[in-house]
Motif scaffolding. Sequence first.
Motif, PDB file in Angstrom:
ATOM      1  N   HIS A 518     -28.581  56.939   2.650  1.00  0.00           N
ATOM      2  CA  HIS A 518     -27.281  56.255   2.741  1.00  0.00           C
ATOM      3  C   HIS A 518     -26.488  56.754   3.932  1.00  0.00           C
ATOM      4  N   ASP A 519     -26.475  58.087   4.140  1.00  0.00           N
ATOM      5  CA  ASP A 519     -25.677  58.649   5.229  1.00  0.00           C
ATOM      6  C   ASP A 519     -26.244  58.273   6.590  1.00  0.00           C
ATOM      7  N   LEU A 520     -27.574  58.134   6.689  1.00  0.00           N
ATOM      8  CA  LEU A 520     -28.176  57.764   7.977  1.00  0.00           C
ATOM      9  C   LEU A 520     -27.995  56.292   8.296  1.00  0.00           C
ATOM     10  N   ARG A 521     -27.955  55.443   7.298  1.00  0.00           N
ATOM     11  CA  ARG A 521     -27.832  54.002   7.558  1.00  0.00           C
ATOM     12  C   ARG A 521     -26.461  53.646   8.140  1.00  0.00           C
ATOM     13  N   ALA A 522     -25.399  54.385   7.709  1.00  0.00           N
ATOM     14  CA  ALA A 522     -24.062  54.057   8.193  1.00  0.00           C
ATOM     15  C   ALA A 522     -23.969  54.202   9.720  1.00  0.00           C
ATOM     16  N   PRO A 523     -24.347  55.348  10.325  1.00  0.00           N
ATOM     17  CA  PRO A 523     -24.281  55.417  11.799  1.00  0.00           C
ATOM     18  C   PRO A 523     -25.264  54.463  12.468  1.00  0.00           C
ATOM     19  N   LEU A 524     -26.401  54.189  11.836  1.00  0.00           N
ATOM     20  CA  LEU A 524     -27.339  53.233  12.443  1.00  0.00           C
ATOM     21  C   LEU A 524     -26.721  51.846  12.523  1.00  0.00           C
ATOM     22  N   ARG A 525     -26.059  51.449  11.401  1.00  0.00           N
ATOM     23  CA  ARG A 525     -25.397  50.134  11.444  1.00  0.00           C
ATOM     24  C   ARG A 525     -24.313  50.108  12.523  1.00  0.00           C
ATOM     25  N   ALA A 526     -23.597  51.236  12.695  1.00  0.00           N
ATOM     26  CA  ALA A 526     -22.558  51.288  13.720  1.00  0.00           C
ATOM     27  C   ALA A 526     -23.175  51.172  15.118  1.00  0.00           C
ATOM     28  N   ILE A 527     -24.268  51.899  15.335  1.00  0.00           N
ATOM     29  CA  ILE A 527     -24.936  51.831  16.647  1.00  0.00           C
ATOM     30  C   ILE A 527     -25.395  50.407  16.933  1.00  0.00           C
ATOM     31  N   ASP A 528     -26.052  49.798  15.930  1.00  0.00           N
ATOM     32  CA  ASP A 528     -26.564  48.440  16.136  1.00  0.00           C
ATOM     33  C   ASP A 528     -25.408  47.459  16.342  1.00  0.00           C
ATOM     34  N   GLY A 529     -24.344  47.606  15.518  1.00  0.00           N
ATOM     35  CA  GLY A 529     -23.231  46.660  15.620  1.00  0.00           C
ATOM     36  C   GLY A 529     -22.522  46.747  16.952  1.00  0.00           C
ATOM     37  N   PHE A 530     -22.178  47.968  17.380  1.00  0.00           N
ATOM     38  CA  PHE A 530     -21.464  48.111  18.654  1.00  0.00           C
ATOM     39  C   PHE A 530     -22.354  47.709  19.830  1.00  0.00           C
ATOM     40  N   SER A 531     -23.655  47.977  19.733  1.00  0.00           N
ATOM     41  CA  SER A 531     -24.564  47.552  20.811  1.00  0.00           C
ATOM     42  C   SER A 531     -24.593  46.037  20.909  1.00  0.00           C
ATOM     43  N   ARG A 532     -24.621  45.369  19.750  1.00  0.00           N
ATOM     44  CA  ARG A 532     -24.621  43.886  19.771  1.00  0.00           C
ATOM     45  C   ARG A 532     -23.327  43.342  20.370  1.00  0.00           C
ATOM     46  N   VAL A 533     -22.193  43.997  20.008  1.00  0.00           N
ATOM     47  CA  VAL A 533     -20.894  43.556  20.570  1.00  0.00           C
ATOM     48  C   VAL A 533     -20.875  43.744  22.076  1.00  0.00           C
ATOM     49  N   LEU A 534     -21.415  44.877  22.560  1.00  0.00           N
ATOM     50  CA  LEU A 534     -21.463  45.100  24.017  1.00  0.00           C
ATOM     51  C   LEU A 534     -22.270  44.008  24.715  1.00  0.00           C
ATOM     52  N   GLU A 536     -22.881  40.943  23.601  1.00  0.00           N
ATOM     53  CA  GLU A 536     -22.249  39.625  23.498  1.00  0.00           C
ATOM     54  C   GLU A 536     -21.003  39.503  24.376  1.00  0.00           C
ATOM     55  N   ARG A 537     -20.175  40.580  24.385  1.00  0.00           N
ATOM     56  CA  ARG A 537     -18.901  40.455  25.107  1.00  0.00           C
ATOM     57  C   ARG A 537     -18.969  40.887  26.574  1.00  0.00           C
ATOM     58  N   TYR A 538     -19.737  41.937  26.828  1.00  0.00           N
ATOM     59  CA  TYR A 538     -19.738  42.491  28.187  1.00  0.00           C
ATOM     60  C   TYR A 538     -21.115  42.422  28.839  1.00  0.00           C
ATOM     61  N   GLY A 539     -21.984  41.587  28.270  1.00  0.00           N
ATOM     62  CA  GLY A 539     -23.328  41.508  28.849  1.00  0.00           C
ATOM     63  C   GLY A 539     -23.321  41.000  30.273  1.00  0.00           C
ATOM     64  N   ASP A 540     -22.400  40.055  30.573  1.00  0.00           N
ATOM     65  CA  ASP A 540     -22.359  39.511  31.943  1.00  0.00           C
ATOM     66  C   ASP A 540     -21.849  40.543  32.937  1.00  0.00           C
ATOM     67  N   ALA A 541     -21.099  41.543  32.450  1.00  0.00           N
ATOM     68  CA  ALA A 541     -20.541  42.545  33.366  1.00  0.00           C
ATOM     69  C   ALA A 541     -21.543  43.642  33.687  1.00  0.00           C
ATOM     70  N   MET A 542     -22.633  43.698  32.997  1.00  0.00           N
ATOM     71  CA  MET A 542     -23.638  44.741  33.226  1.00  0.00           C
ATOM     72  C   MET A 542     -24.824  44.166  33.987  1.00  0.00           C
ATOM     73  N   ASP A 543     -25.510  45.047  34.674  1.00  0.00           N
ATOM     74  CA  ASP A 543     -26.702  44.593  35.385  1.00  0.00           C
ATOM     75  C   ASP A 543     -27.893  44.554  34.420  1.00  0.00           C
ATOM     76  N   GLU A 544     -29.021  44.201  34.934  1.00  0.00           N
ATOM     77  CA  GLU A 544     -30.209  44.048  34.102  1.00  0.00           C
ATOM     78  C   GLU A 544     -30.616  45.369  33.458  1.00  0.00           C
ATOM     79  N   SER A 545     -30.444  46.475  34.153  1.00  0.00           N
ATOM     80  CA  SER A 545     -30.803  47.791  33.596  1.00  0.00           C
ATOM     81  C   SER A 545     -29.916  48.139  32.417  1.00  0.00           C
ATOM     82  N   GLY A 546     -28.619  47.851  32.530  1.00  0.00           N
ATOM     83  CA  GLY A 546     -27.713  48.147  31.413  1.00  0.00           C
ATOM     84  C   GLY A 546     -28.073  47.352  30.176  1.00  0.00           C
ATOM     85  N   ARG A 547     -28.343  46.062  30.379  1.00  0.00           N
ATOM     86  CA  ARG A 547     -28.731  45.255  29.222  1.00  0.00           C
ATOM     87  C   ARG A 547     -30.051  45.742  28.633  1.00  0.00           C
ATOM     88  N   ASP A 548     -30.938  46.206  29.495  1.00  0.00           N
ATOM     89  CA  ASP A 548     -32.211  46.729  28.989  1.00  0.00           C
ATOM     90  C   ASP A 548     -31.996  47.997  28.171  1.00  0.00           C
TER      91      ASP A 548
END
Length: 731
Positions: A518-534, A536-548
């Motif tokens: 349970h304790d490990l899933r919470a930070p994993l969900r946070a990592i996955d969620g914030f990565s998805r937001v980055l 979706e919202r700032y993908g155009d501002a990053m280069d190909e390496s950042g998105r990778d």
Amino acid sequence: MPKSTRENPADAIRRRLRPLRGQVWALGVLVASLTLVVVLWKMAYDRELRTSEETFISQTQDAADLLRQRMVNFELVAGGGISLFASVARPTPDQWFGYVDGMELHRRFPSVAGLGFTGYLRQSRLDELQEEWHQAGWGDLKVRPNLGGDRLAVVLYLEPRTPENLAVIGFDMFSDPVRRQAMEQAMSSGEPTLSGPVPLVQGDGQHSSDTGLLLYRPVYRGPEAPATPEARRESILGWVYVPFWVEDFVSEVLPERDLSFTIDDITDGAPERIFSRRPESAKPPAFSNAVEFENYGRRWRVQFESAPLAKAAPRLSSLQSILSLGLLASLLMYAIAWMLARTEARAQSIARRLTEEYRHSEERFRTAMEYSAIGKALMDARGTIVQANPAFGAIVGVEPDQLEGRPFDDLFEDPPGYRQTSDPVRTGDGDGVRRETRRLHRQGGEPRHVQLTYAPIPGGEGTAVSGLVQIEDVTDRLRAEARVRALNRTLEARVALRTRELSQSNEELEAFAYSVSHDLRAPLRAIDGFSRVLVERYGDAMDESGRDYLGRVRSAAGRMGELIDALLKMSRVGRGALKTEAVDLSRMAREIIDDLRAGDPERADRVEVVIEPGLQASGDAALLRNLLVNLLGNAWKFTRDRDSARIELGREGDEFFVRDNGAGFPQDYVGKLFRPFQRLHAQSEFDGHGIGLASAKRVVQRHGGVIRAEGSAGEGASFHFTLATASDEAD
């Protein structure tokens, strides 16, 4: 004159009747034996009748199973047509002909009229399809009967190209309600569906009846059927179907002409006759049995009737001879009883001799008592010592002649609360024997504990001697037993303490596993969620390496979540009580292979799987399925790069084995195979979590067995395991 003596009338009657007692007894034996023979013959007759009926019922079950099994072949034939659609977007008539011609339907399945495809189309596309058909050089497509409905189910392909089958091309199956019901059911469920009995369109008069059945399998757009009925209706292309004649089908499966039965379709409640075979016989059948089963969406009832009794149970006639022999044996027993009655006088003579022998036996008993090394004493009914042997006197410390007439209880120091029975030699077990331990007051020494055995003397009632008592000094033995009991109590307390500590450790470990999960899933969900937001919202501002990099972060988080699930799954394998039952490993393995083929259709025909029949084991069915899923799944995965892959399940002695010719592994690293998360191949080569073989080892160990592996890099692997319950059962 002296007075004459006259015989008592009652005594005279008994004397005259005495010779008749043996004859009356012999007559009673005759009546009893005759009654027993008749009763046993009746029981044998009924048992043979039941056995014949059970044999008949077993035969009918086998016949019904054959009918169901043969239908599976038709499903496989239709499945091959679906595979053609999966490999070609839309096969041509020539491609369909080539596929069906290679199957040799007429030779393998004489009852099958052909293998066809029915297209599902709208009325508005009919003209377009007819024009396309004509331009492709396939002739004119004439739809009949065209009732003007919005949806049509037109027969487009039907092979082999016999004149009768060519006449079926263009037939609208939706015009027949029976066919339409089966096709719509197959379309909605995605499963093979059998129609009710219908006259086949290609009836050619060469068969005993034009009545036939059609097995439909739906064809959808895409490699797999959609998940919902609505989606399946939207993506339907048509149906691959197998038409066959009922009479020929049943004759192929059950060619025995003397088997009488009927087949009714009872899907809609009212029975509808499909087939009937009733050999002509003037006598009624001995047995009958009805078998009902589901058959691809239809429910069939097969009513079987046996031959007449003389043929259905031929062994009943032999029981008549047994009855005659039994009657003869009864007469022989009567003769023997009569002869025994004549030996009564001789038996009385033998009884007198036995009485004399008993007297000698009593003398031998007294001699044995006198010179026995075991302490023995004779007592009367009041518990007074009548006679004691020297060994008895040595144990109690008193001369034997001084013990005579002394109460037996005076020799002992009874503890508080002890209550002596009124007659120690008259109470005890079923034979009158009683044992007890008492403390002896031995003159000239310390108190001793003795084991006493009381036994009545047969025929001692009303005489000076009524019982025998034996005495044995058990002081040293009791002291040793006391020390052992004290040691056992200490050991039991230690075992209870260790068990309680182990149980607490297991509970804490389980709670820790779930807490960590349970304790490990919470930070994993946070990592996955914030990565998805980055992304979706700032993908155009990053280069190909950042998105990778963000993609790798999300992939690593998902990978860690899968590892947590795998860890929990492995921990559950070691918990829970075993539900032991008989398990057919061969059948279970075939089901797992079918699932693997269905999940990887591209390799379904390229992997050779050999499963030894009749592999039986005793254990927990769910855990054994987990074991085979892991082993067979590994074999399927690691033979992916083999053109001629081979997987084998069998048994050698007490060991089961799963063998493949896949990627294999170096034998030097065999110690890492069964450790959790230990992998011998890179994730890019073969996916996985490294948990399957660890789970397999736990399942085998829970069943009291061992598992080992043999392999060579590039040459395949072999896993051998034992199940203690399976070995015991085989023995």
